[in-house]
Write an enzyme that holds these catalytic residues in place. Structure first.
Site, PDB file in Angstrom:
ATOM      1  N   HIS A 162       0.780  10.169 -11.114  1.00  0.00           N
ATOM      2  CA  HIS A 162       0.296   9.724 -12.432  1.00  0.00           C
ATOM      3  C   HIS A 162      -0.267  10.872 -13.273  1.00  0.00           C
ATOM      4  O   HIS A 162      -0.647  10.653 -14.426  1.00  0.00           O
ATOM      5  CB  HIS A 162      -0.762   8.632 -12.285  1.00  0.00           C
ATOM      6  CG  HIS A 162      -0.269   7.391 -11.616  1.00  0.00           C
ATOM      7  ND1 HIS A 162       0.826   6.687 -12.082  1.00  0.00           N
ATOM      8  CD2 HIS A 162      -0.686   6.733 -10.504  1.00  0.00           C
ATOM      9  CE1 HIS A 162       1.046   5.638 -11.291  1.00  0.00           C
ATOM     10  NE2 HIS A 162       0.148   5.647 -10.321  1.00  0.00           N
ATOM     11  N   ASP A 197       6.833   4.851  -4.791  1.00  0.00           N
ATOM     12  CA  ASP A 197       5.500   4.240  -4.934  1.00  0.00           C
ATOM     13  C   ASP A 197       5.643   2.951  -5.746  1.00  0.00           C
ATOM     14  O   ASP A 197       6.512   2.840  -6.619  1.00  0.00           O
ATOM     15  CB  ASP A 197       4.564   5.229  -5.642  1.00  0.00           C
ATOM     16  CG  ASP A 197       3.115   4.772  -5.672  1.00  0.00           C
ATOM     17  OD1 ASP A 197       2.339   5.246  -4.823  1.00  0.00           O
ATOM     18  OD2 ASP A 197       2.753   3.936  -6.539  1.00  0.00           O
ATOM     19  N   HIS A 199       3.821   1.870  -8.075  1.00  0.00           N
ATOM     20  CA  HIS A 199       3.532   2.104  -9.494  1.00  0.00           C
ATOM     21  C   HIS A 199       4.512   3.113 -10.077  1.00  0.00           C
ATOM     22  O   HIS A 199       4.943   4.037  -9.387  1.00  0.00           O
ATOM     23  CB  HIS A 199       2.108   2.642  -9.661  1.00  0.00           C
ATOM     24  CG  HIS A 199       1.048   1.778  -9.062  1.00  0.00           C
ATOM     25  ND1 HIS A 199       0.527   2.010  -7.803  1.00  0.00           N
ATOM     26  CD2 HIS A 199       0.421   0.678  -9.543  1.00  0.00           C
ATOM     27  CE1 HIS A 199      -0.400   1.088  -7.536  1.00  0.00           C
ATOM     28  NE2 HIS A 199      -0.478   0.270  -8.574  1.00  0.00           N
ATOM     29  N   ASP A 286       2.363   1.591  -1.116  1.00  0.00           N
ATOM     30  CA  ASP A 286       1.679   0.446  -1.717  1.00  0.00           C
ATOM     31  C   ASP A 286       2.652  -0.659  -2.114  1.00  0.00           C
ATOM     32  O   ASP A 286       2.302  -1.580  -2.858  1.00  0.00           O
ATOM     33  CB  ASP A 286       0.778   0.867  -2.898  1.00  0.00           C
ATOM     34  CG  ASP A 286       1.408   1.907  -3.793  1.00  0.00           C
ATOM     35  OD1 ASP A 286       2.615   2.189  -3.655  1.00  0.00           O
ATOM     36  OD2 ASP A 286       0.683   2.450  -4.666  1.00  0.00           O
TER      37      ASP A 286
END
Ligand code: SP5
Ligand code: ZN
Length: 347
Positions: A162, A197, A199, A286
């Protein structure tokens, strides 16, 4: 063939107190035990040597990040303590540069808002040494790939995908995967990044938006439904020389292995068609059904399957740890990915 893992215990210095969502503070899910449980499971599984990261000059970070942003990270907590002496707590912003000012403000709280993208990513005294060490783990890992090791795992913490040129957020400060990618490209490699991931890797996408190398392919939750919300649609495909070199595969909340595996195969077809020299996997765990902050429904066995699918790429592969917060399962997920990967590779 065994794999090589790169680690640094300096991640322990970064230990945030709380993150803000749902109208209140919650204990940080991105905590030191994530890395220590992954390390313990890798040692137990005995998949290959585990080495310590080397020291790298800051110039290796400047290929990705603004030097002024790096300087900010180095001094942010000392500045915060000067503003809030005594028991300072973690440094968090409360207001943001939605339209970016030309210069960061002088006051630390303004600077935090200038460089941050959320209120989930606290800074403390140990943040800089940990973030730098995570980047050095990734740099050392890519060096081993350059020297011919076929499967290398950068056990990075804090995570990185991120973080962009001059923004932190989503528990990320330095984009470890992007830093390793830039080093590989500087050595002449054609790189493909596969970000699994949960996200969207918005930092990685932004960093390489106009570049033909690397190819950036990402599987993640539909950003209309979950963090990071403002990027990750299938319509985002890169620009200029990078047009077509960004490939997003958003998936609905609740996605389980059957649907996930189809998207993964599509991603791997895009990647193998591009014939990269190196595959970098941004490895987030995740996607698991028991992850405390996510909605996908991958089960225990699925991480072995995930590793087996990734073995469709038969060249040097660098895994970089991103998210994954189910502390009691995280170590098993990671070792299962590698067991599935290594048992399906020819070298
Ligand atoms: C690297 C990485 O995985 N970063 C993820 C950052 C996500 N931060 C937002 C957390 C919002 C949590 N919402 C929880 C809902 C619980 N039911
Ligand atoms: Zn994540």
């Amino acid at each position: 063939m065994p794999m090589l893992t790169v680690y640094s215990d300096a991640h322990n210095h970064h230990q945030g107190r709380g993150e803000l969502f749902g109208g209140g503070f919650h204990p940080c899910v991105e905590r030191p035990e994530r890395a220590t449980t992954v390390l313990a499971h890798l040692q137990e599984a005995d998949l290959g040597p585990i080495v310590t990261a080397d020291r790298w000059p800051l110039s290796a970070l400047y290929r990705v990040h603004d030097p002024a942003y790096i300087a900010f990270l180095q001094t942010a907590y000392a500045d915060w303590q000067r503003k809030y002496p005594g028991d300072s707590g973690d440094a968090l912003p409360y207001t943001f540069a939605l339209e970016r000012a030309s210069q960061p403000p002088r006051d630390i709280e303004g600077r935090l808002g200038y460089y941050a993208s959320d209120v989930s990513t606290p800074i403390m005294g140990g943040t800089w040494p940990s973030a730098r060490a995570a980047a050095e783990v990734a740099l050392t890992a890519q060096q081993h790939v350059q020297e011919g090791v076929q499967t290398v795992f950068a056990l990075c913490r804090p995570p990185g995908h991120h973080a962009s040129h001059d923004r932190y957020g989503g528990y990320c400060f330095l984009n470890n995967a992007a830093i390793a990618t830039r080093a590989l490209i500087a050595a002449g490699a054609k790189v493909a990044i596969l970000d699994v991931d949960y996200h969207h890797g918005n930092g990685t996408q932004a960093l390489f938006w106009t570049d033909a190398n690397p190819l950036f392919v990402s599987l993640h939750v539909d950003p209309t439904a979950d963090f990071p919300y403002f990027s990750g649609t299938a319509a985002e495909r890169g620009a200029e020389a990078g047009e077509g070199a960004t490939y997003n595969l958003p998936l609905l909340p609740g996605t389980g292995w059957a649907r996930y595996a189809r998207a993964l195969d599509e991603a791997l077809t895009v990647i193998t068609d591009a014939v990269p020299d190196v595959l970098l996997v941004s490895l987030g765990l995740d996607t698991a059904a028991n992850d405390p902050i996510a909605t996908f429904r991958l089960r225990d066995d699925d991480y072995h399957h995930l590793g087996a699918h990734l073995a469709r790429f038969d060249g040097p592969t660098l895994f970089v740890l991103e998210g994954g917060y189910a502390l009691s399962s995280l170590g098993t997920y990671v070792t299962d990915v590698f067991l599935g990967f290594l048992s399906n590779r020819s070298r």
